[in-house]
Motif scaffolding. Sequence first.
Motif, PDB file in Angstrom:
ATOM      1  N   SER A   2       0.830  -1.192   0.000  1.00 34.01           N
ATOM      2  CA  SER A   2       0.000   0.000   0.000  1.00 34.01           C
ATOM      3  C   SER A   2       0.866   1.244   0.000  1.00 34.01           C
ATOM      4  N   ARG A   4       2.338   4.830   1.002  1.00 34.49           N
ATOM      5  CA  ARG A   4       2.536   5.491   2.283  1.00 34.49           C
ATOM      6  C   ARG A   4       1.578   6.666   2.439  1.00 34.49           C
ATOM      7  N   LYS A   5       1.144   6.874   3.658  1.00 33.95           N
ATOM      8  CA  LYS A   5       0.345   8.054   3.932  1.00 33.95           C
ATOM      9  C   LYS A   5       1.276   9.263   3.995  1.00 33.95           C
ATOM     10  N   SER A   7       2.787  12.797   5.311  1.00 33.19           N
ATOM     11  CA  SER A   7       2.901  13.362   6.658  1.00 33.19           C
ATOM     12  C   SER A   7       2.532  14.840   6.650  1.00 33.19           C
ATOM     13  N   TYR A 160      -7.383  17.006   8.850  1.00 37.56           N
ATOM     14  CA  TYR A 160      -6.483  16.047   8.215  1.00 37.56           C
ATOM     15  C   TYR A 160      -6.758  14.674   8.822  1.00 37.56           C
ATOM     16  N   SER A 162      -6.834  10.986  10.039  1.00 38.07           N
ATOM     17  CA  SER A 162      -5.762  10.057  10.400  1.00 38.07           C
ATOM     18  C   SER A 162      -5.700   8.855   9.468  1.00 38.07           C
ATOM     19  N   GLU A 163      -6.784   8.582   8.767  1.00 41.49           N
ATOM     20  CA  GLU A 163      -6.778   7.479   7.800  1.00 41.49           C
ATOM     21  C   GLU A 163      -5.997   7.848   6.537  1.00 41.49           C
ATOM     22  N   GLN A 164      -5.801   9.147   6.345  1.00 42.11           N
ATOM     23  CA  GLN A 164      -5.140   9.602   5.122  1.00 42.11           C
ATOM     24  C   GLN A 164      -3.773  10.236   5.365  1.00 42.11           C
ATOM     25  N   TYR A 165      -3.505  10.655   6.605  1.00 42.78           N
ATOM     26  CA  TYR A 165      -2.262  11.367   6.902  1.00 42.78           C
ATOM     27  C   TYR A 165      -1.595  10.829   8.166  1.00 42.78           C
ATOM     28  N   LYS A 166      -0.265  10.884   8.177  1.00 42.62           N
ATOM     29  CA  LYS A 166       0.488  10.754   9.417  1.00 42.62           C
ATOM     30  C   LYS A 166       0.559  12.147  10.024  1.00 42.62           C
TER      31      LYS A 166
END
Length: 223
Positions: A2, A4-5, A7, A160, A162-166
């Motif tokens: 997958s 990486r998200k 940051s 933002y 959390s499922e899409q970003y660190k």
Amino acid sequence: MSARKPSVIFCDFDGTITLSDNIVAIMKHFDPPGWQGIVDQVLSKKVSVRKGVGDMFALLPSSLREEIVSYSIHNAVIRDGFSDFIDYCKLNDIKLLVTSGGIDFFVYPLLAPFDIKAENIYCNSSSFDGETIEILWPHPCDEHCHNECGMCKTTIIRSYDSEQYKRILIGDSVTDFAGAQLVETIFARSHLIGLCDELGLPFTPFETFFDIIDRLEQMNYND
């Protein structure tokens, strides 16, 4: 594998990007009667940040505008490594947002030498039109926050997912505490260290932005 998200970093300004808290520095220098008690109430969470900051600046006459702005800009010191940190974020496609409880008349001039887009800087505004300084609040709390933050960092963080970003927070004080409870990674110093300890929130302490760069490098290698 997958993807990486990406940051995103939410970085405090006063006491984080700068070595000291600029609001407190202004109050100490111009010393209006009653300011220290208000600071103590904010730090002990007896009054909201919005009320405390608004009440402190209401102690200062608008006629001191030039002196206050000049003092703010010429006496603040940027923490070591900040310029390198901006370069590091750009090089690694990390979105850097400055999320400041500070005031526009010193935040924007102090950040002007650095390559940060204006839309990535969040702070409070000010008016010198009345007899005393009035603080304005263009980034209020959303329906999920009832802390009367003034400049609500948790509202910005929640935008933002959390499922899409660190999500990474860098901060030093009580104004960063609510946000620290939402993100996945915390860099803390000063008062925020004690607050994180109280709730058992894991964090990385830092003194310079070089410390943060080093830790981000380690995190990247461990992914």
